[in-house]
Design a protein around this motif. Sequence first.
Motif, PDB file in Angstrom:
ATOM      1  N   THR A 158       0.837  -1.195   0.000  1.00  0.00           N
ATOM      2  CA  THR A 158       0.000   0.000   0.000  1.00  0.00           C
ATOM      3  C   THR A 158       0.870   1.243   0.000  1.00  0.00           C
ATOM      4  N   ALA A 159       0.228   2.403  -0.142  1.00  0.00           N
ATOM      5  CA  ALA A 159       0.959   3.667  -0.172  1.00  0.00           C
ATOM      6  C   ALA A 159       1.703   3.884   1.140  1.00  0.00           C
ATOM      7  N   ALA A 160       2.850   4.569   1.046  1.00  0.00           N
ATOM      8  CA  ALA A 160       3.669   4.822   2.224  1.00  0.00           C
ATOM      9  C   ALA A 160       2.915   5.679   3.227  1.00  0.00           C
ATOM     10  N   THR A 161       3.136   5.419   4.495  1.00  0.00           N
ATOM     11  CA  THR A 161       2.525   6.211   5.561  1.00  0.00           C
ATOM     12  C   THR A 161       3.355   7.463   5.792  1.00  0.00           C
ATOM     13  N   GLU A 162       2.926   8.303   6.740  1.00  0.00           N
ATOM     14  CA  GLU A 162       3.572   9.594   6.965  1.00  0.00           C
ATOM     15  C   GLU A 162       5.044   9.468   7.316  1.00  0.00           C
ATOM     16  N   ASP A 163       5.383   8.508   8.165  1.00  0.00           N
ATOM     17  CA  ASP A 163       6.787   8.360   8.561  1.00  0.00           C
ATOM     18  C   ASP A 163       7.474   7.204   7.859  1.00  0.00           C
ATOM     19  N   GLY A 164       6.744   6.513   6.956  1.00  0.00           N
ATOM     20  CA  GLY A 164       7.351   5.430   6.199  1.00  0.00           C
ATOM     21  C   GLY A 164       7.516   4.145   6.967  1.00  0.00           C
ATOM     22  N   HIS A 165       7.026   4.075   8.200  1.00  0.00           N
ATOM     23  CA  HIS A 165       7.189   2.858   9.002  1.00  0.00           C
ATOM     24  C   HIS A 165       5.865   2.344   9.533  1.00  0.00           C
ATOM     25  N   GLY A 166       4.775   2.850   8.994  1.00  0.00           N
ATOM     26  CA  GLY A 166       3.469   2.344   9.416  1.00  0.00           C
ATOM     27  C   GLY A 166       2.994   2.933  10.716  1.00  0.00           C
ATOM     28  N   ALA A 167       3.706   3.994  11.218  1.00  0.00           N
ATOM     29  CA  ALA A 167       3.322   4.551  12.517  1.00  0.00           C
ATOM     30  C   ALA A 167       1.978   5.255  12.436  1.00  0.00           C
ATOM     31  N   ALA A 168       1.721   5.929  11.306  1.00  0.00           N
ATOM     32  CA  ALA A 168       0.452   6.658  11.186  1.00  0.00           C
ATOM     33  C   ALA A 168      -0.716   5.704  11.273  1.00  0.00           C
TER      34      ALA A 168
END
Length: 244
Positions: A158-168
């Motif tokens: 899926t598209a990258a999250t805000e911090d790129g690590h799935g934290a969002a």
Amino acid sequence: MLAGPALAHVGVQPVGEAAKGGYATVNFKVPNERDDASTVKLEVNFPTEHPLASVSPQAVPGWKIAVTKSKLDKPIEMHGKQITEAVSKVTWTATGDAKVAPGYFQQFPLSIGQLPEDADQLVFKTLQTYDNKEVVRWIDAPTEGAEPESPAPVLTLTAATEDGHGAAAGAKDDDAKGGAEHASDQSDGEHGATENAASSDSSDGTARGLGIAGIVVGAAGVAFGVLAGRRRTPSTGTPATPAS
């Protein structure tokens, strides 16, 4: 009739989402397609065009796990470090009585990362071995418009999250969970208040009933005493003197 066998293929699904540039937990789901044999071994090969340096398996009772690493033709950078090798294969082998029997399936969990940012999916070519020595090769890459005869497990990114690590995504899940817990606590509090109010009303009603009953009983006792006293007065008086 055609959809039935497809559901029995070895597949891979993320727990939550598998965001580009982040980390994910995935489950390889292995159903048994045979009526007279059990699955005793699973080999999952990792894509060489998108190497994954961090791969951690979760223990599966009754299964021995082997993680194989290989040298990379071109080093990759992860967290500021040069990575010269990556996981190329993970193998699960049944020990003792452990196996995937006919009519059953088994899930094999992995934590993987860092997921590529320039790919929409990862293809894991997989070999499934039965205890009768048969090996089923799930290695065919997906093709548009048709399903391969022996499709390899495919993980959709899926598209990258805000911090790129799935934290969002994790934060959203935590917020949703916290909101649900708060709503549950509030509901429990309101339910408890209702029960306490009902209990209080019941207690007050009981007390009033007992008080009224006591007054009635007391009044009856007083009346009985007065009547009894009146009846005893003639019998306790002084006898009259007879006339001379």
